[in-house]
Design a protein around this motif. Structure first.
Motif, PDB file in Angstrom:
ATOM      1  N   ARG A  11       0.845  -1.208   0.000  1.00  0.00           N
ATOM      2  CA  ARG A  11       0.000   0.000   0.000  1.00  0.00           C
ATOM      3  C   ARG A  11       0.871   1.245   0.000  1.00  0.00           C
ATOM      4  NH1 ARG A  11      -3.118  -2.589   4.957  1.00  0.00           N
ATOM      5  NH2 ARG A  11      -0.915  -2.837   5.391  1.00  0.00           N
ATOM      6  N   LEU A  12       2.072   1.118   0.571  1.00  0.00           N
ATOM      7  CA  LEU A  12       2.952   2.279   0.647  1.00  0.00           C
ATOM      8  C   LEU A  12       3.897   2.363  -0.551  1.00  0.00           C
ATOM      9  CD1 LEU A  12       4.004   2.048   4.410  1.00  0.00           C
ATOM     10  CD2 LEU A  12       2.197   3.444   3.389  1.00  0.00           C
ATOM     11  N   ALA A  13       4.203   1.168  -1.110  1.00  0.00           N
ATOM     12  CA  ALA A  13       5.295   1.116  -2.082  1.00  0.00           C
ATOM     13  C   ALA A  13       5.043   2.001  -3.313  1.00  0.00           C
ATOM     14  CB  ALA A  13       5.547  -0.315  -2.501  1.00  0.00           C
ATOM     15  N   GLY A  14       3.758   2.265  -3.629  1.00  0.00           N
ATOM     16  CA  GLY A  14       3.463   3.109  -4.784  1.00  0.00           C
ATOM     17  C   GLY A  14       3.763   4.574  -4.508  1.00  0.00           C
TER      18      GLY A  14
ATOM     19  N   ALA B  40       9.274   2.657  -1.430  1.00  0.00           N
ATOM     20  CA  ALA B  40       9.675   2.343  -2.805  1.00  0.00           C
ATOM     21  C   ALA B  40      11.179   2.085  -2.864  1.00  0.00           C
ATOM     22  CB  ALA B  40       9.282   3.490  -3.739  1.00  0.00           C
ATOM     23  N   ALA B  41      11.934   2.854  -2.098  1.00  0.00           N
ATOM     24  CA  ALA B  41      13.388   2.659  -2.101  1.00  0.00           C
ATOM     25  C   ALA B  41      13.757   1.312  -1.489  1.00  0.00           C
ATOM     26  CB  ALA B  41      14.065   3.792  -1.330  1.00  0.00           C
ATOM     27  N   ARG B  42      13.032   0.911  -0.433  1.00  0.00           N
ATOM     28  CA  ARG B  42      13.302  -0.398   0.175  1.00  0.00           C
ATOM     29  C   ARG B  42      13.012  -1.510  -0.823  1.00  0.00           C
ATOM     30  NH1 ARG B  42       9.898  -1.850   4.447  1.00  0.00           N
ATOM     31  NH2 ARG B  42      11.411  -3.412   5.084  1.00  0.00           N
ATOM     32  N   LEU B  43      11.925  -1.311  -1.578  1.00  0.00           N
ATOM     33  CA  LEU B  43      11.558  -2.300  -2.596  1.00  0.00           C
ATOM     34  C   LEU B  43      12.673  -2.410  -3.634  1.00  0.00           C
ATOM     35  CD1 LEU B  43       9.597  -4.081  -4.220  1.00  0.00           C
ATOM     36  CD2 LEU B  43       8.476  -2.016  -5.024  1.00  0.00           C
ATOM     37  N   ARG B  44      13.121  -1.269  -4.108  1.00  0.00           N
ATOM     38  CA  ARG B  44      14.152  -1.246  -5.152  1.00  0.00           C
ATOM     39  C   ARG B  44      15.454  -1.881  -4.639  1.00  0.00           C
ATOM     40  NH1 ARG B  44      15.216   4.377  -5.866  1.00  0.00           N
ATOM     41  NH2 ARG B  44      16.600   3.994  -4.102  1.00  0.00           N
TER      42      ARG B  44
ATOM     43  N   SER C 145       3.400  -7.364   2.063  1.00  0.00           N
ATOM     44  CA  SER C 145       2.184  -7.355   2.876  1.00  0.00           C
ATOM     45  C   SER C 145       1.291  -6.278   2.270  1.00  0.00           C
ATOM     46  CB  SER C 145       2.532  -7.035   4.331  1.00  0.00           C
ATOM     47  OG  SER C 145       3.073  -5.730   4.409  1.00  0.00           O
ATOM     48  N   GLY C 146       0.124  -6.111   2.823  1.00  0.00           N
ATOM     49  CA  GLY C 146      -0.786  -5.090   2.292  1.00  0.00           C
ATOM     50  C   GLY C 146      -1.161  -5.354   0.848  1.00  0.00           C
ATOM     51  N   HIS C 147      -1.270  -6.619   0.495  1.00  0.00           N
ATOM     52  CA  HIS C 147      -1.468  -7.003  -0.909  1.00  0.00           C
ATOM     53  C   HIS C 147      -2.920  -7.181  -1.295  1.00  0.00           C
ATOM     54  CE1 HIS C 147      -2.032 -10.751   1.147  1.00  0.00           C
ATOM     55  NE2 HIS C 147      -0.786 -10.722   1.589  1.00  0.00           N
ATOM     56  N   GLY C 148      -3.813  -7.209  -0.317  1.00  0.00           N
ATOM     57  CA  GLY C 148      -5.233  -7.289  -0.648  1.00  0.00           C
ATOM     58  C   GLY C 148      -5.749  -8.683  -0.979  1.00  0.00           C
ATOM     59  N   VAL C 149      -4.933  -9.714  -0.868  1.00  0.00           N
ATOM     60  CA  VAL C 149      -5.475 -11.062  -1.074  1.00  0.00           C
ATOM     61  C   VAL C 149      -5.922 -11.583   0.292  1.00  0.00           C
ATOM     62  CG1 VAL C 149      -5.021 -13.404  -1.911  1.00  0.00           C
ATOM     63  CG2 VAL C 149      -3.835 -11.448  -2.955  1.00  0.00           C
TER      64      VAL C 149
ATOM     65  N   VAL D  85       0.561  -9.874  -8.863  1.00  0.00           N
ATOM     66  CA  VAL D  85       1.864  -9.990  -9.505  1.00  0.00           C
ATOM     67  C   VAL D  85       2.085  -8.807 -10.459  1.00  0.00           C
ATOM     68  CG1 VAL D  85       1.241 -11.495 -11.446  1.00  0.00           C
ATOM     69  CG2 VAL D  85       3.456 -11.763 -10.381  1.00  0.00           C
ATOM     70  N   VAL D  86       1.001  -8.383 -11.087  1.00  0.00           N
ATOM     71  CA  VAL D  86       1.084  -7.239 -11.999  1.00  0.00           C
ATOM     72  C   VAL D  86       1.351  -5.956 -11.204  1.00  0.00           C
ATOM     73  CG1 VAL D  86      -0.358  -5.821 -13.522  1.00  0.00           C
ATOM     74  CG2 VAL D  86      -0.314  -8.309 -13.805  1.00  0.00           C
ATOM     75  N   ASP D  87       0.713  -5.882 -10.047  1.00  0.00           N
ATOM     76  CA  ASP D  87       0.885  -4.716  -9.187  1.00  0.00           C
ATOM     77  C   ASP D  87       2.325  -4.628  -8.656  1.00  0.00           C
ATOM     78  OD1 ASP D  87       0.023  -2.497  -7.645  1.00  0.00           O
ATOM     79  OD2 ASP D  87      -0.249  -3.792  -5.884  1.00  0.00           O
ATOM     80  N   VAL D  88       2.843  -5.760  -8.215  1.00  0.00           N
ATOM     81  CA  VAL D  88       4.212  -5.772  -7.697  1.00  0.00           C
ATOM     82  C   VAL D  88       5.176  -5.352  -8.801  1.00  0.00           C
ATOM     83  CG1 VAL D  88       6.071  -7.234  -6.781  1.00  0.00           C
ATOM     84  CG2 VAL D  88       3.747  -7.533  -5.955  1.00  0.00           C
ATOM     85  N   ALA D  89       4.975  -5.912  -9.997  1.00  0.00           N
ATOM     86  CA  ALA D  89       5.883  -5.589 -11.103  1.00  0.00           C
ATOM     87  C   ALA D  89       5.830  -4.100 -11.419  1.00  0.00           C
ATOM     88  CB  ALA D  89       5.510  -6.423 -12.333  1.00  0.00           C
ATOM     89  N   ALA D  90       4.607  -3.541 -11.438  1.00  0.00           N
ATOM     90  CA  ALA D  90       4.473  -2.120 -11.781  1.00  0.00           C
ATOM     91  C   ALA D  90       5.141  -1.261 -10.708  1.00  0.00           C
ATOM     92  CB  ALA D  90       2.994  -1.761 -11.919  1.00  0.00           C
ATOM     93  N   LYS D  91       4.963  -1.629  -9.443  1.00  0.00           N
ATOM     94  CA  LYS D  91       5.566  -0.825  -8.381  1.00  0.00           C
ATOM     95  C   LYS D  91       7.086  -0.960  -8.380  1.00  0.00           C
ATOM     96  CE  LYS D  91       1.545  -0.099  -5.665  1.00  0.00           C
ATOM     97  NZ  LYS D  91       0.447  -0.769  -4.966  1.00  0.00           N
ATOM     98  N   LEU D  92       7.540  -2.135  -8.766  1.00  0.00           N
ATOM     99  CA  LEU D  92       8.983  -2.317  -8.886  1.00  0.00           C
ATOM    100  C   LEU D  92       9.518  -1.414 -10.000  1.00  0.00           C
ATOM    101  CD1 LEU D  92      11.612  -3.799  -8.237  1.00  0.00           C
ATOM    102  CD2 LEU D  92      10.874  -5.655  -9.739  1.00  0.00           C
ATOM    103  N   ALA D  93       8.815  -1.396 -11.141  1.00  0.00           N
ATOM    104  CA  ALA D  93       9.240  -0.541 -12.251  1.00  0.00           C
ATOM    105  C   ALA D  93       9.234   0.925 -11.820  1.00  0.00           C
ATOM    106  CB  ALA D  93       8.336  -0.758 -13.463  1.00  0.00           C
ATOM    107  N   THR D  94       8.152   1.314 -11.109  1.00  0.00           N
ATOM    108  CA  THR D  94       8.059   2.695 -10.638  1.00  0.00           C
ATOM    109  C   THR D  94       9.243   3.047  -9.743  1.00  0.00           C
ATOM    110  OG1 THR D  94       5.677   2.398 -10.630  1.00  0.00           O
ATOM    111  CG2 THR D  94       6.511   4.361  -9.513  1.00  0.00           C
ATOM    112  N   SER D  95       9.611   2.098  -8.883  1.00  0.00           N
ATOM    113  CA  SER D  95      10.718   2.384  -7.966  1.00  0.00           C
ATOM    114  C   SER D  95      12.026   2.575  -8.727  1.00  0.00           C
ATOM    115  CB  SER D  95      10.848   1.252  -6.936  1.00  0.00           C
ATOM    116  OG  SER D  95      11.492   0.130  -7.500  1.00  0.00           O
ATOM    117  N   LEU D  96      12.042   2.063  -9.969  1.00  0.00           N
ATOM    118  CA  LEU D  96      13.236   2.227 -10.794  1.00  0.00           C
ATOM    119  C   LEU D  96      13.084   3.416 -11.749  1.00  0.00           C
ATOM    120  CD1 LEU D  96      13.690  -1.559 -11.628  1.00  0.00           C
ATOM    121  CD2 LEU D  96      15.220  -0.206 -10.185  1.00  0.00           C
ATOM    122  N   GLY D  97      11.987   4.164 -11.571  1.00  0.00           N
ATOM    123  CA  GLY D  97      11.783   5.360 -12.377  1.00  0.00           C
ATOM    124  C   GLY D  97      11.109   5.102 -13.709  1.00  0.00           C
ATOM    125  N   LEU D  98      10.501   3.947 -13.859  1.00  0.00           N
ATOM    126  CA  LEU D  98       9.836   3.622 -15.122  1.00  0.00           C
ATOM    127  C   LEU D  98       8.337   3.490 -14.920  1.00  0.00           C
ATOM    128  CD1 LEU D  98      12.153   0.866 -16.562  1.00  0.00           C
ATOM    129  CD2 LEU D  98      11.679   3.060 -17.618  1.00  0.00           C
TER     130      LEU D  98
END
Ligand SMILES: O=C(O)CCC(=O)C(=O)O
Ligand SMILES: [Fe+2]
Length: 805
Positions: free
Chosen positions: A518-521, A527-531, A543-547, A634-647
């Motif tokens: 929920r925070l990573a976006g 986001a930096a911790r994720l990256r 966590s905070g994944h909504g499943v 999985v799509v959400d994680v990938a997108a947030k990972l990309a965002t954390s890399l500036g994409l």
């Protein structure tokens, strides 16, 4: 306090909804945090009255099954409503968490088992009565078994409630009591995360053999009528048990409360009540509540009662008290002991003639019921010639041991062996001979299994068929490989959440960051911790994944059901892309098998997967909604990972593969490999691990050493694969990992792989390429890469080097 220690648990059974139930006041007075229903919570069935000497009689010790008939659904519901409306019980519900299982009368029919047709309806009504959540997985399973963990770490109390009805074979069959799915569940429960105290609730008595003896006369139900299943239970509790109640490496206590209204004496007409008391007196320890001074007198409590368990966590060591209490709340018998006594290493010492002896073991052996009086005589008159054949043996034994023989109920004889010091002498058999000198059944089948452990067992019970509670403390010893993994699991878990630094089996657990999605976006820190985790470790938790947890649990249950299909049914799960279908155990990974589903992002493919396997409706439903939610994740994680890399990327149309894994572990496979070292070939993997048993290990990127990763219930583990490394031009780390067997328990895991761009090549976006960071990999198609890994046998990321630009 979000997770208070549980120190007061009450339990009870046999409550006739039509009778006054004054006992609740006493239960409420005890102020339990948890109340356990152990069965016959209502009387839902009906007796056909029958006449003897002009009077209608409905009770009797004879086989009376045909004289009962079930109620309609509406009637059973009405009876539950009556029970729920009892003011005392209503008061209890406000104050305590009420949990429970059933016995026959609330199951719907006296003495009924799996054949009873109304069981699905009865299950729903019981769970309604217990206020079980609508979406609870307990409503999806066949039977009402359940487990609960109370209290914070270090003060955990686990309560396991068995269902002894839904899957039970006929009484005389020596067949199933629990049925396979429940056994597998129980195995996982008993091998799961450690608890300081484990309580097992069973609606029928576990240790008492009384009913087995009286079988021809009295149609009483108990585990003793199912010797093979009971043996399995004791073996599960302690694999070292050679006879059912002898070799547990810690004392087993059991206590029966029966019942809240329908008590032993009340179950017979009043004229027989004094007879009941006399019988109890003559059979000293049969109808008894254990207490140190009740061995030779009846301690039966034949009047309405409830059970009370008190745990004093503040005492050093913590103390436990098991009691029965009457309708006034007064204790009518019980036992108190330190929980440290539930420990294999604590032998019990006695002193005799100036020597001190350690209690070595206590055995109980079953005797044919007609022969018992003879044996009783034998025990009470040691000069009896029948002892002669044993004299030599006895002398030898007595020379270094003290042996106590004691009759603990009409058909069970206990033999307690004390030894002076060191390794106890091992006896192989002590047998009884009949009058003609011919050997009868051996009394002690095999003592050698008991060497080296101090142990004793006894039972504390009243005679009615209901309600046994058994306390078990998991072994702390590391002498058995089977248990080696458990104590360390919780230590490692503490580490993982960051509040401890202890070694587990000499190896540090991997520190895996937990990212709150929920925070990573938004939150830059998260986001930096994720990256950072993705770059350095290639692995993190979310966590905070909504499943919903229920859905996670439902999926695990569905997965277990699929693996229980026969082999040829499993093989219908065929490949869609190379290697995507069923994988049977192989030479490389003999303990491992897996189902695969491609493309998990497509609802039609998910349906096709379920149909080809004939998945049962609830499993199909779980798989469908899990696939949908996990795909979103999985799509959400990938997108947030990309965002954390500036994409700014979207991964919604990338194909996904499900791989559902099962590891067929046994006690003998502890330490062996479940899955060999590999990297995942795709972009990223969302993994739901087995919440009960660990075994996954990830390689430390700096040292290459593997460290255990323990399940953290409710979270998912994310692993980055080879495609992530290629796609990021080497920026993201493809984590090497493997799975090892840490306990002899079946393990499942559910992986969803986000693979690679659909119908396209893997190519790093320009943002990852610069003069300082030239393109490292040439463009490639994912399918070709998969084949390359296969043909070269390079499964741990080495094959990427073959794609160097
Ligand atoms: O079972 C696990 O925990 C991991 C499985 C795994 O690594 C895989 O399926 O690729
Ligand atoms: Fe993997």
């Amino acid at each position: 306090d979000p997770d208070p220690a549980v120190s007061r648990i009450a339990f009870g059974s046999c409550a006739n909804q039509s009778a006054p139930q004054p006992v609740w006041e006493a239960v409420v007075g005890f102020d339990p945090q948890v109340f356990i229903w152990l069965g016959d919570n209502v009387y839902g069935d009906n007796k056909r009255p029958f006449r003897v000497f002009g009077r209608e009689r409905t009770v009797g010790p004879w086989r009376n099954v045909p004289r009962f008939y079930p109620s309609t659904e509406a009637e059973l519901r009405r009876r539950y409503e009556m029970a729920k409306a009892k003011p005392g019980y209503a008061k209890l519900r406000e104050r305590a968490q009420v949990i429970g299982t059933w016995d026959d009368h609330d199951y719907g029919l006296n003495d009924a088992g799996k054949e009873f047709g109304g069981k699905v309806t009865s299950q729903r009504l019981l769970l309604d009565f217990l206020d079980e959540a609508e979406d609870s997985s307990r409503r999806q399973q066949a039977g009402v078994y359940a487990s609960y963990m109370f209290g914070p770490e270090g003060k955990r109390v686990k309560v396991i409630l068995l269902d002894t009805r839904y899957h039970r074979d006929p009484l005389s069959s020596d067949g199933a009591v629990l049925g396979d799915p429940q056994w597998q569940w129980l195995e996982r429960e008993l091998h799961g995360p450690r608890s300081e105290i484990t309580i097992i609730g069973s609606s029928i008595q576990v240790i008492s053999n009384l009913s087995a003896t009286t079988g021809p006369l009295f149609y009483v139900e108990s585990w003793a009528r199912f010797p093979r299943e009971r043996e399995r239970l004791f073996r599960l509790i302690d694999s070292k048990i050679s006879r059912y109640d002898c070799g547990a490496q810690y004392p087993l206590y059991d206590i029966t409360s029966s019942g809240l209204t329908q008590s032993v004496e009340n179950s017979v007409p009043s004229v027989f009540q004094s007879l009941m008391r006399l019988v109890a007196l003559l059979t000293p320890t049969t109808l008894r509540v254990f207490s140190p001074n009740c061995r030779y007198k009846s301690c039966t409590y034949g009047q309405p009662n409830f059970g009370a368990i008190e745990i004093d966590w503040n005492a050093v060591p913590p103390q436990i008290k098991l009691e029965l209490r009457d309708v006034e709340g007064n204790s009518v018998g019980g036992v108190e002991f330190p929980i440290s006594e539930l420990d294999p290493s604590k032998a019990h010492a006695i002193t005799k003639q100036g020597h001190s002896y350690q209690r070595h073991c206590a055995l109980e052996t079953e005797l044919p019921w007609l022969e018992l009086p003879a044996y009783q005589l034998l025990i009470f008159s040691p000069r009896n010639p029948r002892w002669n054949s044993h004299k030599k043996d006895m002398k030898e034994l007595v020379a270094c041991h003290v042996v106590r023989l004691q009759i603990s109920n009409p058909i069970v004889m206990s033999i307690i062996v004390f030894c002076e010091s060191g390794e106890p002498k091992v006896w192989n058999t002590l047998s009884c001979r009949n009058r003609h000198g011919r050997q009868k059944q051996p009394l002690l089948a095999d003592l050698s299994c008991l060497s080296a452990f101090g142990a004793h067992g006894f039972s504390a019970q009243t005679a009615s068929a209901n309600c046994l509670i058994r306390l078990i403390r998991p072994r702390q010893s590391t002498s058995s490989s089977r248990c080696r993994g458990h104590p360390s699991l919780s230590i490692r878990r503490r580490e993982q959440t960051g509040d401890g630094t202890t070694h587990a089996q000499g190896r540090m657990a991997a520190k895996i960051p937990v990212i709150d999605l929920r925070l990573a976006g938004e939150a830059p820190g998260e986001a930096a911790r994720l990256r950072d985790a993705a770059r350095r470790l290639g692995c993190f938790r979310v966590s905070g994944h909504g499943v919903p947890r229920e859905l996670q649990a439902g999926m695990r249950a569905a997965v277990r059901a699929l693996f229980d299909l026969p082999g040829d049914a499993k093989r219908r799960n065929a490949d869609v892309i190379h290697g995507s279908g069923y994988m049977a155990p192989s030479a490389a990974n003999p303990l491992y098998e897996a189902f695969g589903l491609y493309d998990a992002a497509s609802p039609a493919d998910v349906d096709a997967f379920c149909s080809c396997l004939d998945a049962p409706p609830h499993a199909r439903e779980a798989i469908r909604s899990y696939a949908e939610k996990a795909h979103e994740l999985v799509v959400d994680v990938a997108a947030k990972l990309a965002t954390s890399l500036g994409l700014d990327c979207s991964f919604g149309d990338w194909p996904c593969q499900f791989r559902i894994n099962r590891y067929n572990y046994t006690p003998d496979t502890v330490g062996k490999t479940g899955v060999q070292v590999h990297t995942d070939s795709g972009f990223l993997t969302v993994l739901q691990e087995d919440d009960r048993v660990g075994g996954l290990e990830v390689a430390d990127p700096d040292t290459g050493e593997f460290a255990p990763v323990d399940p953290l219930p409710g979270t998912f583990l994310v692993n980055l694969g080879d495609v992530a490394t290629a796609w990021s031009n080497g920026e993201l780390h493809n984590v090497r990992h493997r799975v090892r067997c840490v306990a002899g328990v079946q393990r499942v895991s559910i992986a969803l792989f986000l693979l690679a761009p659909k119908d396209d090549v893997v190519r790093a976006p320009e943002a990852f390429v610069s003069a300082e960071r030239p393109r490292r990999f040439r463009d490639f198609g994912y399918d070709d890469y998969r084949r390359l890994r296969q043909s070269t046998g390079e499964h741990a990321g080495e094959a990427l080097a073959r794609l160097a630009a």
